[in-house]
Scaffold this motif. Sequence first.
Motif, PDB file in Angstrom:
ATOM      1  N   HIS A 249     109.539  75.772  53.744  1.00 47.42           N
ATOM      2  CA  HIS A 249     109.967  75.892  52.467  1.00 47.42           C
ATOM      3  C   HIS A 249     108.768  76.536  51.463  1.00 47.42           C
ATOM      4  CE1 HIS A 249     113.919  73.582  52.621  1.00 47.42           C
ATOM      5  NE2 HIS A 249     113.130  73.239  53.709  1.00 47.42           N
ATOM      6  N   ALA A 250     107.773  76.837  52.102  1.00 41.33           N
ATOM      7  CA  ALA A 250     106.600  77.328  51.574  1.00 41.33           C
ATOM      8  C   ALA A 250     106.824  78.278  50.506  1.00 41.33           C
ATOM      9  CB  ALA A 250     105.595  77.802  52.435  1.00 41.33           C
ATOM     10  N   ALA A 251     107.614  79.386  50.828  1.00 43.86           N
ATOM     11  CA  ALA A 251     107.880  80.360  49.769  1.00 43.86           C
ATOM     12  C   ALA A 251     108.285  80.040  48.442  1.00 43.86           C
ATOM     13  CB  ALA A 251     108.694  81.527  50.354  1.00 43.86           C
ATOM     14  N   GLU A 252     108.864  78.913  48.351  1.00 43.62           N
ATOM     15  CA  GLU A 252     109.596  78.486  47.147  1.00 43.62           C
ATOM     16  C   GLU A 252     108.976  77.469  46.464  1.00 43.62           C
ATOM     17  OE1 GLU A 252     114.381  78.031  48.672  1.00 43.62           O
ATOM     18  OE2 GLU A 252     112.842  76.944  49.562  1.00 43.62           O
ATOM     19  N   LEU A 253     107.867  76.909  47.350  1.00 46.60           N
ATOM     20  CA  LEU A 253     107.366  75.632  46.757  1.00 46.60           C
ATOM     21  C   LEU A 253     106.095  75.941  45.636  1.00 46.60           C
ATOM     22  CD1 LEU A 253     107.045  73.075  49.842  1.00 46.60           C
ATOM     23  CD2 LEU A 253     108.151  72.908  47.697  1.00 46.60           C
ATOM     24  N   ALA A 254     106.027  75.442  44.459  1.00 47.43           N
ATOM     25  CA  ALA A 254     105.039  75.561  43.643  1.00 47.43           C
ATOM     26  C   ALA A 254     104.264  74.510  43.855  1.00 47.43           C
ATOM     27  CB  ALA A 254     105.732  75.309  42.190  1.00 47.43           C
ATOM     28  N   GLY A 255     104.230  73.192  44.235  1.00 45.10           N
ATOM     29  CA  GLY A 255     103.499  72.094  44.252  1.00 45.10           C
ATOM     30  C   GLY A 255     104.015  71.355  45.360  1.00 45.10           C
ATOM     31  N   VAL A 256     103.125  70.414  45.645  1.00 41.99           N
ATOM     32  CA  VAL A 256     103.277  69.134  46.788  1.00 41.99           C
ATOM     33  C   VAL A 256     102.540  68.169  45.729  1.00 41.99           C
ATOM     34  CG1 VAL A 256     102.687  67.939  48.818  1.00 41.99           C
ATOM     35  CG2 VAL A 256     103.403  70.388  48.837  1.00 41.99           C
ATOM     36  N   ILE A 257     103.142  67.117  45.497  1.00 38.39           N
ATOM     37  CA  ILE A 257     102.554  65.911  44.665  1.00 38.39           C
ATOM     38  C   ILE A 257     102.585  64.775  45.718  1.00 38.39           C
ATOM     39  CG2 ILE A 257     104.765  65.295  43.578  1.00 38.39           C
ATOM     40  CD1 ILE A 257     102.896  64.755  41.124  1.00 38.39           C
ATOM     41  N   VAL A 258     101.597  64.012  45.618  1.00 34.80           N
ATOM     42  CA  VAL A 258     101.262  62.973  46.716  1.00 34.80           C
ATOM     43  C   VAL A 258     100.612  61.835  46.097  1.00 34.80           C
ATOM     44  CG1 VAL A 258      99.389  63.852  47.849  1.00 34.80           C
ATOM     45  CG2 VAL A 258     100.666  62.068  48.906  1.00 34.80           C
ATOM     46  N   GLU A 259     100.823  60.485  46.225  1.00 32.70           N
ATOM     47  CA  GLU A 259      99.914  59.500  45.867  1.00 32.70           C
ATOM     48  C   GLU A 259      99.122  59.443  47.211  1.00 32.70           C
ATOM     49  OE1 GLU A 259     101.246  55.426  44.134  1.00 32.70           O
ATOM     50  OE2 GLU A 259     103.323  56.218  45.046  1.00 32.70           O
ATOM     51  N   PRO A 260      97.875  59.713  46.941  1.00 33.72           N
ATOM     52  CA  PRO A 260      97.177  59.685  48.382  1.00 33.72           C
ATOM     53  C   PRO A 260      96.942  58.157  48.942  1.00 33.72           C
ATOM     54  CG  PRO A 260      95.870  60.107  46.194  1.00 33.72           C
ATOM     55  CD  PRO A 260      97.017  59.798  45.566  1.00 33.72           C
ATOM     56  N   LEU A 261      97.123  57.156  48.092  1.00 36.99           N
ATOM     57  CA  LEU A 261      97.483  55.845  48.598  1.00 36.99           C
ATOM     58  C   LEU A 261      99.050  55.762  48.038  1.00 36.99           C
ATOM     59  CD1 LEU A 261      96.716  52.951  49.858  1.00 36.99           C
ATOM     60  CD2 LEU A 261      96.120  52.304  47.262  1.00 36.99           C
ATOM     61  N   GLU A 262      99.905  55.957  49.170  1.00 36.20           N
ATOM     62  CA  GLU A 262     101.230  55.854  48.640  1.00 36.20           C
ATOM     63  C   GLU A 262     101.879  54.120  48.358  1.00 36.20           C
ATOM     64  OE1 GLU A 262     104.768  58.319  49.639  1.00 36.20           O
ATOM     65  OE2 GLU A 262     105.373  56.549  50.251  1.00 36.20           O
ATOM     66  N   ARG A 263     101.639  53.907  47.153  1.00 38.30           N
ATOM     67  CA  ARG A 263     102.160  52.469  46.779  1.00 38.30           C
ATOM     68  C   ARG A 263     100.832  51.694  47.686  1.00 38.30           C
ATOM     69  NH1 ARG A 263     103.715  52.906  42.690  1.00 38.30           N
ATOM     70  NH2 ARG A 263     104.952  51.157  42.218  1.00 38.30           N
ATOM     71  N   VAL A 264     101.369  50.937  48.807  1.00 42.95           N
ATOM     72  CA  VAL A 264     100.362  50.055  49.619  1.00 42.95           C
ATOM     73  C   VAL A 264     100.319  51.006  50.980  1.00 42.95           C
ATOM     74  CG1 VAL A 264     101.076  47.845  48.503  1.00 42.95           C
ATOM     75  CG2 VAL A 264     102.289  48.553  50.383  1.00 42.95           C
ATOM     76  N   LEU A 265     100.435  52.007  51.105  1.00 40.04           N
ATOM     77  CA  LEU A 265     100.401  52.624  52.374  1.00 40.04           C
ATOM     78  C   LEU A 265      99.054  53.518  52.371  1.00 40.04           C
ATOM     79  CD1 LEU A 265     104.032  54.074  53.083  1.00 40.04           C
ATOM     80  CD2 LEU A 265     103.178  51.877  53.966  1.00 40.04           C
ATOM     81  N   VAL A 266      98.206  53.285  53.167  1.00 37.40           N
ATOM     82  CA  VAL A 266      97.167  53.875  53.290  1.00 37.40           C
ATOM     83  C   VAL A 266      97.209  55.256  54.112  1.00 37.40           C
ATOM     84  CG1 VAL A 266      94.702  54.095  54.357  1.00 37.40           C
ATOM     85  CG2 VAL A 266      95.553  51.886  53.121  1.00 37.40           C
TER      86      VAL A 266
END
Length: 442
Positions: free
Chosen positions: A203-220
């Motif tokens: 989907h790269a051609a349509e993606l403006a951004g990737v948003i991530v919690e680097p520590l996703e809640r409690v997932l390292v």
Amino acid sequence: MSIVADNPATARQGQLLEQANSYLAGGGLGLFVLPPEVNMVIAEGHGSHVRTVAGQDMVDYHLGSGPDLLGHAHPDVVAAVQRQVPLGSTYYFLNEPAIRLAEQLVKAIPCADAVHYTGSGTEATFFAMRLARAATGRSKILKFEGGWHGMNDYALWGTVPSAPSAYPQAEPDSVGIPDALRGQVLVAPFNDTERAISIIEQHAAELAGVIVEPLERVLVPEPGFLDELRDTTSRHGIVLIFDEVVTGFRIAWGGAQEKYGVLPDVATYGKAMSGGYPMAAIAGRTEVMRYLDARRTEWSQLVWASGTLNGNPVSASAGLAALEVLARPGTYDRLHQIGGRLRRELKALGAAHGLAVQTPGEDAVFGVRFTEREQLRTWEDLLTADKSLGFRWAIELIKRGILVNPNEKFYISTVHSDEDVDRTLQAADEAFAEVARSRQVR
Ligand SMILES: Cc1ncc(COP(=O)(O)O)c(C=O)c1O
């Protein structure tokens, strides 16, 4: 229902709870309201403790949902706020505390060339996603299953799915999200590097951004996961946004960027950055932040991101004082030592009662999950946890004066003491015994 209580303080709390039920939508301040048998009204907080209107002293592991990293009413923060309050509460125009805090944030945050204040984390992620669209001319955003980015319409997709998602299709978490946004927000599995990268590439051609919690809640994050996100987004000109609203200044001085050694283009901050006072921010590289800058960007290309209380001098004063305390040597060692002890001993106590208990996360913020699965890496892994057991255990803790948000996180402060941990472990022991007993009876 009339209040019958022999103690005037208990009666007062009962009366306030009745008023809350009458006048507040849902009887509370947010999504979650404690069940009636443990519901309470907080009168004051000092350090790692709060006291209820009924007079109960509680060790607090919720800490305002994270902002009170220094504990409640830290004397340096209180003094800074008291110095500012007589000078005025808000100006909208530039003020010294906001300018000085911006300088501190830029110095502390590895990816930051500049910051932009917002009022809340929800606004920060909302504007960061808008910035990504402005910087790329594309429209879609990819987030991760189970990632929490606040309450805006683009954030509330795939946040708490009860079954694995049909990647990359996401389902809205709330009613009231415009159907027109379906397909604008894609989801990928956190920590499944191969699958996530393949979705991003498709989907790269349509993606403006990737948003991530680097520590996703409690997932390292697994080693390499964030690095691969960084490489792939860079290769495709996609803006990488780290949501550091929880991790910022908590898991390390430089947040997740420092801890995990990966730099995003933009990061969002809130909670701990302003010493428990309302404020949040977007921080990022000039190439992206310039879309907020009317000096460098034509009006027609400018991202609008205004807010009446942005850069509020009271919150900024609190933030400056809080960062000064956090920067002292040994602060993070202490935080890790206290949180680490709790994580280890809670797990061991659960096992002693025949309960499979995991404590995933980082020492400064972690979860307690009732599941046999030892390695909690993905959202699917978290779905194996017994939430009703988790809920009952938390309620037993609250009854014993330990304040937690059921099935959420333990937030550790710099002022939790070994005595607090001893008291918590005693209560946890009794609470584990209680849920283990009730499980046998069922
Ligand atoms: C990672 C993350 N991002 C954003 C938010 C939203 O922040 P706020 O509640 O200040 O709007 C939260 C809130 O808990 C959060 O945990």
